[in-house]
Write a protein that holds these residues in place. Sequence first.
Motif, PDB file in Angstrom:
ATOM      1  N   LEU A  16      -4.052  -0.411 -12.432  1.00 28.38           N
ATOM      2  CA  LEU A  16      -3.580  -1.080 -11.213  1.00 28.38           C
ATOM      3  C   LEU A  16      -2.136  -1.554 -11.354  1.00 28.38           C
ATOM      4  O   LEU A  16      -1.366  -1.507 -10.391  1.00 28.38           O
ATOM      5  N   ASP A  17      -1.747  -1.967 -12.562  1.00 33.46           N
ATOM      6  CA  ASP A  17      -0.345  -2.365 -12.763  1.00 33.46           C
ATOM      7  C   ASP A  17       0.589  -1.186 -12.554  1.00 33.46           C
ATOM      8  O   ASP A  17       1.669  -1.321 -11.961  1.00 33.46           O
ATOM      9  N   GLN A  18       0.190  -0.021 -13.055  1.00 34.47           N
ATOM     10  CA  GLN A  18       1.020   1.175 -12.885  1.00 34.47           C
ATOM     11  C   GLN A  18       1.071   1.592 -11.413  1.00 34.47           C
ATOM     12  O   GLN A  18       2.122   1.970 -10.901  1.00 34.47           O
ATOM     13  N   VAL A  19      -0.063   1.491 -10.734  1.00 38.64           N
ATOM     14  CA  VAL A  19      -0.103   1.801  -9.301  1.00 38.64           C
ATOM     15  C   VAL A  19       0.866   0.874  -8.557  1.00 38.64           C
ATOM     16  O   VAL A  19       1.668   1.311  -7.721  1.00 38.64           O
ATOM     17  N   LYS A  20       0.815  -0.413  -8.882  1.00 36.57           N
ATOM     18  CA  LYS A  20       1.664  -1.380  -8.183  1.00 36.57           C
ATOM     19  C   LYS A  20       3.141  -1.159  -8.506  1.00 36.57           C
ATOM     20  O   LYS A  20       4.009  -1.295  -7.644  1.00 36.57           O
ATOM     21  N   ALA A  50       4.178   1.919  -6.537  1.00 37.62           N
ATOM     22  CA  ALA A  50       4.200   1.619  -5.098  1.00 37.62           C
ATOM     23  C   ALA A  50       5.433   0.778  -4.764  1.00 37.62           C
ATOM     24  O   ALA A  50       6.076   0.972  -3.721  1.00 37.62           O
ATOM     25  N   GLY A  51       5.779  -0.151  -5.654  1.00 34.78           N
ATOM     26  CA  GLY A  51       6.980  -0.966  -5.440  1.00 34.78           C
ATOM     27  C   GLY A  51       8.241  -0.117  -5.464  1.00 34.78           C
ATOM     28  O   GLY A  51       9.160  -0.311  -4.661  1.00 34.78           O
ATOM     29  N   LEU A  52       8.260   0.852  -6.383  1.00 34.77           N
ATOM     30  CA  LEU A  52       9.407   1.758  -6.467  1.00 34.77           C
ATOM     31  C   LEU A  52       9.524   2.599  -5.190  1.00 34.77           C
ATOM     32  O   LEU A  52      10.624   2.808  -4.655  1.00 34.77           O
ATOM     33  N   ALA A  53       8.374   3.035  -4.700  1.00 32.00           N
ATOM     34  CA  ALA A  53       8.357   3.837  -3.464  1.00 32.00           C
ATOM     35  C   ALA A  53       8.887   3.010  -2.291  1.00 32.00           C
ATOM     36  O   ALA A  53       9.670   3.491  -1.468  1.00 32.00           O
ATOM     37  N   GLN A  54       8.485   1.763  -2.248  1.00 37.12           N
ATOM     38  CA  GLN A  54       8.962   0.901  -1.168  1.00 37.12           C
ATOM     39  C   GLN A  54      10.471   0.691  -1.277  1.00 37.12           C
ATOM     40  O   GLN A  54      11.190   0.728  -0.275  1.00 37.12           O
ATOM     41  N   GLU A  55      10.941   0.508  -2.499  1.00 37.36           N
ATOM     42  CA  GLU A  55      12.384   0.321  -2.718  1.00 37.36           C
ATOM     43  C   GLU A  55      13.159   1.563  -2.281  1.00 37.36           C
ATOM     44  O   GLU A  55      14.262   1.476  -1.740  1.00 37.36           O
ATOM     45  N   ALA A  56      12.567   2.726  -2.512  1.00 31.59           N
ATOM     46  CA  ALA A  56      13.232   3.973  -2.108  1.00 31.59           C
ATOM     47  C   ALA A  56      13.263   4.131  -0.595  1.00 31.59           C
ATOM     48  O   ALA A  56      14.073   4.888  -0.063  1.00 31.59           O
ATOM     49  N   GLY A  57      12.369   3.424   0.088  1.00 30.44           N
ATOM     50  CA  GLY A  57      12.351   3.491   1.553  1.00 30.44           C
ATOM     51  C   GLY A  57      11.281   4.398   2.126  1.00 30.44           C
ATOM     52  O   GLY A  57      11.311   4.711   3.320  1.00 30.44           O
ATOM     53  N   HIS A  66     -10.137   1.280  -4.005  1.00 27.80           N
ATOM     54  CA  HIS A  66     -10.069   0.219  -4.999  1.00 27.80           C
ATOM     55  C   HIS A  66      -8.745  -0.561  -4.932  1.00 27.80           C
ATOM     56  O   HIS A  66      -8.682  -1.718  -5.330  1.00 27.80           O
ATOM     57  N   GLU A  67      -7.691   0.093  -4.469  1.00 25.63           N
ATOM     58  CA  GLU A  67      -6.336  -0.467  -4.554  1.00 25.63           C
ATOM     59  C   GLU A  67      -5.815  -1.042  -3.244  1.00 25.63           C
ATOM     60  O   GLU A  67      -4.780  -1.702  -3.229  1.00 25.63           O
ATOM     61  N   VAL A  68      -6.515  -0.758  -2.146  1.00 26.86           N
ATOM     62  CA  VAL A  68      -5.923  -1.028  -0.835  1.00 26.86           C
ATOM     63  C   VAL A  68      -5.596  -2.510  -0.622  1.00 26.86           C
ATOM     64  O   VAL A  68      -4.511  -2.852  -0.142  1.00 26.86           O
ATOM     65  N   GLU A  69      -6.492  -3.384  -1.039  1.00 25.94           N
ATOM     66  CA  GLU A  69      -6.230  -4.814  -0.805  1.00 25.94           C
ATOM     67  C   GLU A  69      -5.004  -5.294  -1.579  1.00 25.94           C
ATOM     68  O   GLU A  69      -4.143  -5.994  -1.046  1.00 25.94           O
ATOM     69  N   ALA A  70      -4.938  -4.902  -2.855  1.00 26.95           N
ATOM     70  CA  ALA A  70      -3.823  -5.340  -3.698  1.00 26.95           C
ATOM     71  C   ALA A  70      -2.503  -4.795  -3.160  1.00 26.95           C
ATOM     72  O   ALA A  70      -1.483  -5.501  -3.142  1.00 26.95           O
ATOM     73  N   LEU A  71      -2.514  -3.532  -2.712  1.00 21.98           N
ATOM     74  CA  LEU A  71      -1.252  -2.958  -2.224  1.00 21.98           C
ATOM     75  C   LEU A  71      -0.850  -3.544  -0.878  1.00 21.98           C
ATOM     76  O   LEU A  71       0.332  -3.740  -0.610  1.00 21.98           O
ATOM     77  N   ARG A  72      -1.826  -3.833  -0.032  1.00 18.20           N
ATOM     78  CA  ARG A  72      -1.463  -4.471   1.247  1.00 18.20           C
ATOM     79  C   ARG A  72      -0.805  -5.825   0.973  1.00 18.20           C
ATOM     80  O   ARG A  72       0.209  -6.183   1.583  1.00 18.20           O
ATOM     81  N   ALA A  73      -1.367  -6.558   0.030  1.00 18.95           N
ATOM     82  CA  ALA A  73      -0.802  -7.872  -0.297  1.00 18.95           C
ATOM     83  C   ALA A  73       0.598  -7.723  -0.883  1.00 18.95           C
ATOM     84  O   ALA A  73       1.513  -8.488  -0.566  1.00 18.95           O
ATOM     85  N   GLN A  74       0.779  -6.721  -1.736  1.00 18.83           N
ATOM     86  CA  GLN A  74       2.079  -6.531  -2.394  1.00 18.83           C
ATOM     87  C   GLN A  74       3.147  -6.009  -1.428  1.00 18.83           C
ATOM     88  O   GLN A  74       4.308  -6.441  -1.469  1.00 18.83           O
ATOM     89  N   LEU A  75       2.773  -5.051  -0.583  1.00  9.52           N
ATOM     90  CA  LEU A  75       3.781  -4.286   0.165  1.00  9.52           C
ATOM     91  C   LEU A  75       4.048  -4.829   1.562  1.00  9.52           C
ATOM     92  O   LEU A  75       5.006  -4.421   2.206  1.00  9.52           O
ATOM     93  N   GLY A  76       3.183  -5.739   2.036  1.00 11.64           N
ATOM     94  CA  GLY A  76       3.394  -6.286   3.372  1.00 11.64           C
ATOM     95  C   GLY A  76       2.857  -5.360   4.442  1.00 11.64           C
ATOM     96  O   GLY A  76       2.281  -4.310   4.149  1.00 11.64           O
TER      97      GLY A  76
END
Length: 237
Positions: free
Chosen positions: A140-144, A147-154, A163-173
């Motif tokens: 999950l840390d690697q996924v996050k 995902a953060g890098l992808a968001q930074e790229a735009g 399994h990851e959807v809740e954590a990523l919604r919280a992280q990515l807005g």
Amino acid sequence: MKNPVFCALDTTETEAALALGRRLGGLVGGLKLGLEFFTANGPDGVRAVAAAGLPLFLDLKFHDIPNTVAGAIRGAVRLAPAMTTLHAAGGIEMMRAALDAAGEAAAQWGVDRPAILAVTVLTSMGQAELPGIGVAGAVLDQVKRLAGLAQEAGVDGVVCSPHEVEALRAQLGPAMRLVIPGIRPAWAAANDQKRVLGPAEAIAKGADLLVIGRPITAAADPAAAARRIREELEATG
Ligand code: C5P
């Protein structure tokens, strides 16, 4: 609510994909074609299935040097898909090159720029596999991280597991699109999917789009299965 279901047509047969796509018109939000279909049938196969009249998710998971991915994206954009994918592990420059190329190609061909979605850690990779590719720490840390890098790229969104959807919604807005496979209505078989969520449950946890294959494609009556999913989503949405 717009229908969030993209039906995965995991087949190499253009005629079968088109026939199924036609039967699903009005019952799903779109169709997903992946590498299996594309390597067998190429752009002509994609154009053939587009005749079903549904938005296409062209899931080609690009991962190469930025210049090559940019070129591949230009080719994909010409097919006017609603969405396409690349691997976040290709790095921020690769993702930015893909986005730039997508914008340019969309203007050139007079089509909408497809949403560019990033794949993080493939769900076929478990905790045991990560050290082998040089990644320490939890999946999950690697996924996050990716995902953060992808968001930074735009990029526009991320494909992730139930399994990851809740954590990523919280992280990515709220703005990042989360596209979730591994969806199983209560009445469908799990098949080889290990961690599954029901369609309405996935939406409740923050998913925007649901990729659903065999619960529809392997049903005795695919149109009836798609209608049942749509009705379940409407009842809860
Ligand atoms: O038939 P099923 O609903 O399991 O199909 C799910 C689709 O989503 C398939 O096309 C599969 O390749 C894809 N997918 C997945 N899990 C991922 C990424 C993609 O099942 N993590």
